[in-house]
Design a protein around this motif. Structure first.
Motif, mmCIF file in Angstrom:
data_model
loop_
_atom_site.group_PDB
_atom_site.id
_atom_site.type_symbol
_atom_site.label_atom_id
_atom_site.label_comp_id
_atom_site.label_asym_id
_atom_site.label_seq_id
_atom_site.Cartn_x
_atom_site.Cartn_y
_atom_site.Cartn_z
ATOM 1 N N ALA A 173 0.804 -1.219 0.000
ATOM 2 C CA ALA A 173 0.000 0.000 0.000
ATOM 3 C C ALA A 173 0.837 1.269 0.000
ATOM 4 C CB ALA A 173 -0.965 -0.003 1.192
ATOM 5 N N LEU A 174 1.905 1.319 0.794
ATOM 6 C CA LEU A 174 2.697 2.540 0.924
ATOM 7 C C LEU A 174 3.985 2.487 0.113
ATOM 8 C CD1 LEU A 174 2.268 3.226 4.750
ATOM 9 C CD2 LEU A 174 0.873 4.028 2.834
ATOM 10 N N ASN A 175 4.021 1.613 -0.890
ATOM 11 C CA ASN A 175 5.187 1.478 -1.778
ATOM 12 C C ASN A 175 6.484 1.269 -0.997
ATOM 13 O OD1 ASN A 175 3.655 1.934 -4.213
ATOM 14 N ND2 ASN A 175 3.613 4.111 -3.667
ATOM 15 N N PRO A 176 6.572 0.215 -0.196
ATOM 16 C CA PRO A 176 7.768 0.014 0.635
ATOM 17 C C PRO A 176 8.980 -0.395 -0.191
ATOM 18 C CG PRO A 176 6.346 -1.904 0.764
ATOM 19 C CD PRO A 176 5.591 -0.876 -0.034
ATOM 20 N N ASP A 177 10.151 -0.137 0.370
ATOM 21 C CA ASP A 177 11.399 -0.584 -0.255
ATOM 22 C C ASP A 177 11.742 -2.009 0.156
ATOM 23 O OD1 ASP A 177 11.970 1.920 -1.512
ATOM 24 O OD2 ASP A 177 12.568 2.702 0.451
ATOM 25 N N LEU A 178 11.175 -2.465 1.280
ATOM 26 C CA LEU A 178 11.468 -3.799 1.799
ATOM 27 C C LEU A 178 10.182 -4.452 2.278
ATOM 28 C CD1 LEU A 178 13.405 -6.058 2.905
ATOM 29 C CD2 LEU A 178 13.493 -4.732 5.035
ATOM 30 N N ILE A 179 9.950 -5.692 1.849
ATOM 31 C CA ILE A 179 8.837 -6.497 2.366
ATOM 32 C C ILE A 179 9.416 -7.662 3.152
ATOM 33 C CG2 ILE A 179 7.071 -8.164 1.698
ATOM 34 C CD1 ILE A 179 6.017 -6.314 -0.299
ATOM 35 N N ILE A 180 8.906 -7.851 4.356
ATOM 36 C CA ILE A 180 9.296 -8.987 5.194
ATOM 37 C C ILE A 180 8.167 -10.005 5.113
ATOM 38 C CG2 ILE A 180 9.910 -9.745 7.507
ATOM 39 C CD1 ILE A 180 10.816 -6.874 8.075
ATOM 40 N N ALA A 181 8.457 -11.159 4.563
ATOM 41 C CA ALA A 181 7.448 -12.201 4.346
ATOM 42 C C ALA A 181 7.706 -13.362 5.295
ATOM 43 C CB ALA A 181 7.489 -12.687 2.895
ATOM 44 N N ASP A 182 6.860 -13.491 6.329
ATOM 45 C CA ASP A 182 7.006 -14.547 7.324
ATOM 46 C C ASP A 182 6.204 -15.769 6.871
ATOM 47 O OD1 ASP A 182 7.395 -16.082 9.545
ATOM 48 O OD2 ASP A 182 6.626 -14.632 10.995
ATOM 49 N N GLU A 183 6.901 -16.803 6.458
ATOM 50 C CA GLU A 183 6.277 -18.040 5.958
ATOM 51 C C GLU A 183 5.181 -17.729 4.932
ATOM 52 O OE1 GLU A 183 7.297 -20.942 6.433
ATOM 53 O OE2 GLU A 183 8.431 -20.975 8.312
ATOM 54 N N PRO A 184 5.539 -17.140 3.780
ATOM 55 C CA PRO A 184 4.518 -16.710 2.817
ATOM 56 C C PRO A 184 3.712 -17.840 2.198
ATOM 57 C CG PRO A 184 6.711 -16.569 1.854
ATOM 58 C CD PRO A 184 6.900 -16.865 3.302
ATOM 59 N N THR A 185 4.186 -19.086 2.312
ATOM 60 C CA THR A 185 3.443 -20.209 1.718
ATOM 61 C C THR A 185 2.808 -21.102 2.775
ATOM 62 O OG1 THR A 185 5.456 -21.574 1.645
ATOM 63 C CG2 THR A 185 4.964 -20.235 -0.298
#
Length: 349
Positions: A173-185
């Motif tokens: 939503a806020l156009n981040p530079d970094l996404i932290i994905a905790d167990e995305p699957t």
């Protein structure tokens, strides 16, 4: 090239008992170290994976970076700016540059909010005005491959894969530079897992964002990460490029993790490595190398001396082991050991 995110000597502790009980029992330090001296960096457009057993400290690192957990010591910098020293209001502009996808795709969405409200909530939290929040919600849904009419749905009306896509949209939503994905699957069917991973890879190519992935799934790691860090009891024990670690693991724990990775070919010859014993308690860390109680290569020095970081010839692959595995061999390659005496458990990672 300067790092987008730089974490140095990060230490996170949790209380094991209340102040009154600690006073009555005479416990001077009623804490456990969940993360012990961890250091790493992520560059723009890069994907780094944190890998390890449950309880190794992966999610704690993520929550500390995003500001949901405070560190006892250490440094967290975004483009060189130290954010641990900033007050709440001063931290907001920097925290906006990061977003987190939580492990439970449905449980992380408020059941009382529509998808539209969930997607526009980051603007309200950060006090940002937008001329058309409804249109923005529809744009975010299109980015993750969902129809615009999903904006009127509630989380209980979504499947696991749809909820995960909404979580990705909210993170963007806020156009981040970094996404932290905790167990995305986690909790998704295999076919849906592939769709989610391909979506993340496509969005990364289009938006140029960096991704920090926390996962047990080594197939995910090999499919979409540039580098990986192996964690054990809150420390990094091996860090390097994904390709290098998969092809030439140097730490015995890494070797065991890779050997346990599921193999889809039913005719493949499997060489499983059984780790004996239980994972030690954080309240009673083993002396010396903390993995020696489960390591099939352990020798006397491993129980006495905490291993210093070692590195490969090109310095891009580091590991903590007195007897690292040799190239193309299942036997450890002895290294020159320091003549220093036994070291305490407070060594840094």
């Amino acid at each position: 090239m300067s790092a987008l995110l730089r974490v140095e000597d990060l230490r996170v502790c949790f209380r094991t008992m209340g102040p009154l009980k600690a006073l009555v029992t005479g416990t001077k330090a009623p804490f456990i170290d969940a993360v012990c001296g961890v250091s790493f960096e992520i560059h723009k457009g890069e994907t780094l994976a944190l890998v390890g057993e449950s309880g190794s400290g992966k999610s704690t690192i993520a929550r500390t970076i995003i500001g949901l957990q405070r560190a006892v010591s250490g440094s967290i910098r975004i483009d060189g700016q130290e954010i641990e020293e900033l007050s709440g209001a001063e931290r907001k502009p920097y925290l906006r540059r990061m977003a987190m996808m939580f492990q439970d795709p449905i449980g992380s969405l408020s059941p009382r909010l529509t998808v539209r409200s969930l997607l526009t909530e980051p603007f309200r939290i950060h006090g940002l005005k937008h001329p058309d929040l409804g249109g923005e919600a529809e744009r975010l849904l299109r980015m993750v491959g969902l129809p615009a009419d999903f904006a009127r749905r509630y989380p209980h009306q979504l499947s696991g894969g749809q909820a995960r896509r909404v979580g990705i949209a909210r993170a963007l939503a806020l156009n981040p530079d970094l996404i932290i994905a905790d167990e995305p699957t986690a909790g998704l069917d295999v076919s849906v897992q592939g769709e989610v991973l391909n979506l993340l890879a496509r969005l990364q190519d289009e938006l140029g964002m960096a991704i920090l992935i926390i996962t047990h799934n080594l197939n995910v790691v090999r499919h979409m990460t540039d580098r990986m860090a192996i964690m054990y009891l809150g420390r990094f024990i091996e860090v390097g490029s994904t390709e290098r670690i998969f092809d030439q693991p140097r730490h015995p724990y890494t070797e065991a993790l890779l050997a346990a990775n599921p193999e889809p070919d039913p005719d493949a010859v499997l060489n499983r490595i059984e780790l004996k014993g239980e994972v030690p308690s954080l309240m009673r860390r083993p002396s010396g190398c903390e993995f020696h109680t489960r390591c099939r290569y352990a020798q006397d020095i491993c129980s006495r001396v905490f291993p210093e970081p070692s590195a490969s010839e090109d310095a891009e692959h580091s590991f903590r082991c007195h007897f690292p595995l040799g190239r193309g061999s299942d036997r450890p390659l002895e290294t020159t050991l320091s003549s220093a005496g036994p070291k305490s458990d407070d060594g840094q990672s």
